[in-house]
Design an enzyme around this catalytic site. Structure first.
Site, PDB file in Angstrom:
ATOM      1  CB  SER A   1      -7.963  -3.690   2.736  1.00 51.00           C
ATOM      2  OG  SER A   1      -7.619  -2.564   3.473  1.00 51.00           O
TER       3      SER A   1
ATOM      4  CB  SER B   1      -8.874  -5.018  -3.630  1.00 54.19           C
ATOM      5  OG  SER B   1      -9.430  -3.742  -3.816  1.00 54.19           O
TER       6      SER B   1
ATOM      7  CG  ASP C   1      -2.064   0.937   1.124  1.00 53.30           C
ATOM      8  OD1 ASP C   1      -2.326   1.431   0.009  1.00 53.30           O
ATOM      9  OD2 ASP C   1      -2.703   1.216   2.148  1.00 53.30           O
TER      10      ASP C   1
ATOM     11  CD  GLU D   1     -13.418  -4.485  -1.976  1.00 51.28           C
ATOM     12  OE1 GLU D   1     -12.231  -4.884  -1.970  1.00 51.28           O
ATOM     13  OE2 GLU D   1     -14.395  -5.265  -1.877  1.00 51.28           O
ATOM     14  CG  ASN D   2      -7.809  -1.697  -5.850  1.00 50.18           C
ATOM     15  OD1 ASN D   2      -6.903  -2.516  -5.748  1.00 50.18           O
ATOM     16  ND2 ASN D   2      -8.011  -0.793  -4.909  1.00 50.18           N
TER      17      ASN D   2
HETATM   18  C1  FPP Z   1      -1.821   0.221  -3.425  1.00 53.22           C
HETATM   19  O1  FPP Z   1      -1.371   1.546  -3.405  1.00 53.22           O
HETATM   20  C2  FPP Z   1      -1.322  -0.440  -4.620  1.00 53.22           C
HETATM   21  C3  FPP Z   1      -2.098  -0.942  -5.622  1.00 53.22           C
HETATM   22  C4  FPP Z   1      -3.570  -0.899  -5.619  1.00 53.22           C
HETATM   23  C5  FPP Z   1      -1.468  -1.563  -6.800  1.00 53.22           C
HETATM   24  C6  FPP Z   1      -0.315  -2.447  -6.467  1.00 53.22           C
HETATM   25  C7  FPP Z   1       0.292  -2.897  -7.695  1.00 53.22           C
HETATM   26  C8  FPP Z   1       1.624  -2.975  -7.924  1.00 53.22           C
HETATM   27  C9  FPP Z   1       2.668  -2.660  -6.955  1.00 53.22           C
HETATM   28  C10 FPP Z   1       2.053  -3.495  -9.238  1.00 53.22           C
HETATM   29  C11 FPP Z   1       2.233  -4.977  -9.158  1.00 53.22           C
HETATM   30  C12 FPP Z   1       2.513  -5.521 -10.489  1.00 53.22           C
HETATM   31  C13 FPP Z   1       2.422  -6.815 -10.801  1.00 53.22           C
HETATM   32  C14 FPP Z   1       2.711  -7.263 -12.166  1.00 53.22           C
HETATM   33  C15 FPP Z   1       1.982  -7.804  -9.813  1.00 53.22           C
HETATM   34  P1  FPP Z   1      -2.454   2.692  -3.553  1.00 53.22           P
HETATM   35  O2  FPP Z   1      -2.583   3.020  -4.989  1.00 53.22           O
HETATM   36  O3  FPP Z   1      -3.720   2.271  -2.873  1.00 53.22           O
HETATM   37  O4  FPP Z   1      -1.771   3.861  -2.781  1.00 53.22           O
HETATM   38  P2  FPP Z   1      -2.499   4.950  -1.874  1.00 53.22           P
HETATM   39  O5  FPP Z   1      -3.143   4.208  -0.725  1.00 53.22           O
HETATM   40  O6  FPP Z   1      -1.370   5.821  -1.425  1.00 53.22           O
HETATM   41  O7  FPP Z   1      -3.490   5.668  -2.729  1.00 53.22           O
END
Ligand code: FPP
Length: 273
Positions: free
Chosen positions: A209, A78, A33, A80-81
């Site tokens: 979550s 997720s 996260d 929810e995303n």
């Molecule tokens: C959460 O941070 C992260 C995600 C929803 C995406 C995670 C994906 C990757 C790291 C890429 C992985 C790639 C592969 C190929 C598996 P956020 O966007 O919710 O951050 P925030 O809470 O600061 O808004």
């Protein structure tokens, strides 16, 4: 810069010395996260955080493998995303496809088995196709398993398992009394995968979550304020060392040093009844 590298190496060695190599968790789950916040803090679009998140994931796979941790399960998208702005969702879906295409041969060379967990139905065919071929290519790899949860939700997973069990019961394949933890587990998307001993969540949020709700029942939870794009080998080692300091009782108690004292108290209770 050189001084920083030297300090990092020193901290790394210090932490490695503290690590108990005999008690490395076999399965670590991670809620990666903070990508968006990391980018926003730097005045960059959120997508830069996701890109940096990929290189951090590659590094943590390498570190886990070197430590002889056998399984890593990461929450990449997720259920929810989908509520995020369309452009960000589209970026993430394209990123999964791009990264998988670029990395799959190295993943295979490293003998890593890759598995996607979640409902792939809404994803574009091009992504589904590279997911299927990557899973098929790596399915016999033994060194390490990387589970990537996409369009995954713990509640949805439990509901689907319950439905399958209800159908088996209503068609007489099983009796309601056959339903136990083992049978329920066998209907989950993670069947065949041992529960994680450790869950790491970055960015300081203190919640799970909708991630692996069933599987995390007895996992140790480690939360760090570090945002995922800033997560390093050092942070991973800190999480493992913290895990090793935990006393895992699984609802039981530590062995009693004063067993006879406890016994005599319980016997006095039954005498007074
Ligand atoms: C959460 O941070 C992260 C995600 C929803 C995406 C995670 C994906 C990757 C790291 C890429 C992985 C790639 C592969 C190929 C598996 P956020 O966007 O919710 O951050 P925030 O809470 O600061 O808004």
């Amino acid at each position: 810069m050189r001084l920083n590298n030297l300090q990092t190496k020193k901290e790394n060695i210090n932490l490695s010395n503290k690590l108990d190599k005999e008690r490395i968790p076999e399965h670590v789950a991670i809620i990666m996260d903070g990508n968006g916040r990391w980018a926003t803090k730097k005045g960059l679009p959120r997508s830069f955080g996701h890109n940096k998140g990929v290189s951090v994931l590659k590094e943590i796979i390498k570190v886990s493998k070197n430590l002889d941790c056998k399984v890593l399960t990461v929450y990449a998208f997720s259920t929810e995303n989908w509520t995020r702005p369309f452009k960000e969702v589209d970026f993430l879906i394209n990123l999964f496809e791009k990264v998988l295409k670029k990395e799959i041969s190295e993943i295979h060379q490293e003998s890593i088995k890759i598995k996607f967990i979640g409902d792939l139905t809404p994803f574009p065919n091009s992504l589904k196709s590279i997911i299927n071929s990557s899973e098929a290519l790596t399915k016999n790899n033994k060194n390490f398993t990387l589970n990537i949860c996409v369009n995954y939700g713990g509640r949805q997973e439990i509901i689907k398992a319950a439905r399958k069990i209800a159908i088996k019961s209503s068609t007489g394949k099983i009796k309601p009394s056959d339903i136990d933890e083992q049978l329920f587990n066998s209907e989950l998307l993670t069947h065949g995968i041992k529960d994680p001993e450790l869950l790491i969540r970055t960015s300081g949020e203190k919640r799970i979550s909708n991630f692996l709700l069933w599987q995390l029942a007895y996992s140790e939870i480690y939360i760090t304020d570090v945002l995922w794009p800033d997560f390093t080998e050092i942070e991973f080692l800190k999480a493992i060392i913290d895990y090793q300091s935990r006393n895992r009782r699984f609802g039981g108690i530590e062995s009693l040093s004063n067993e006879s004292f406890e016994d005599s108290y319980y016997s006095s209770l039954s005498k007074n009844d």
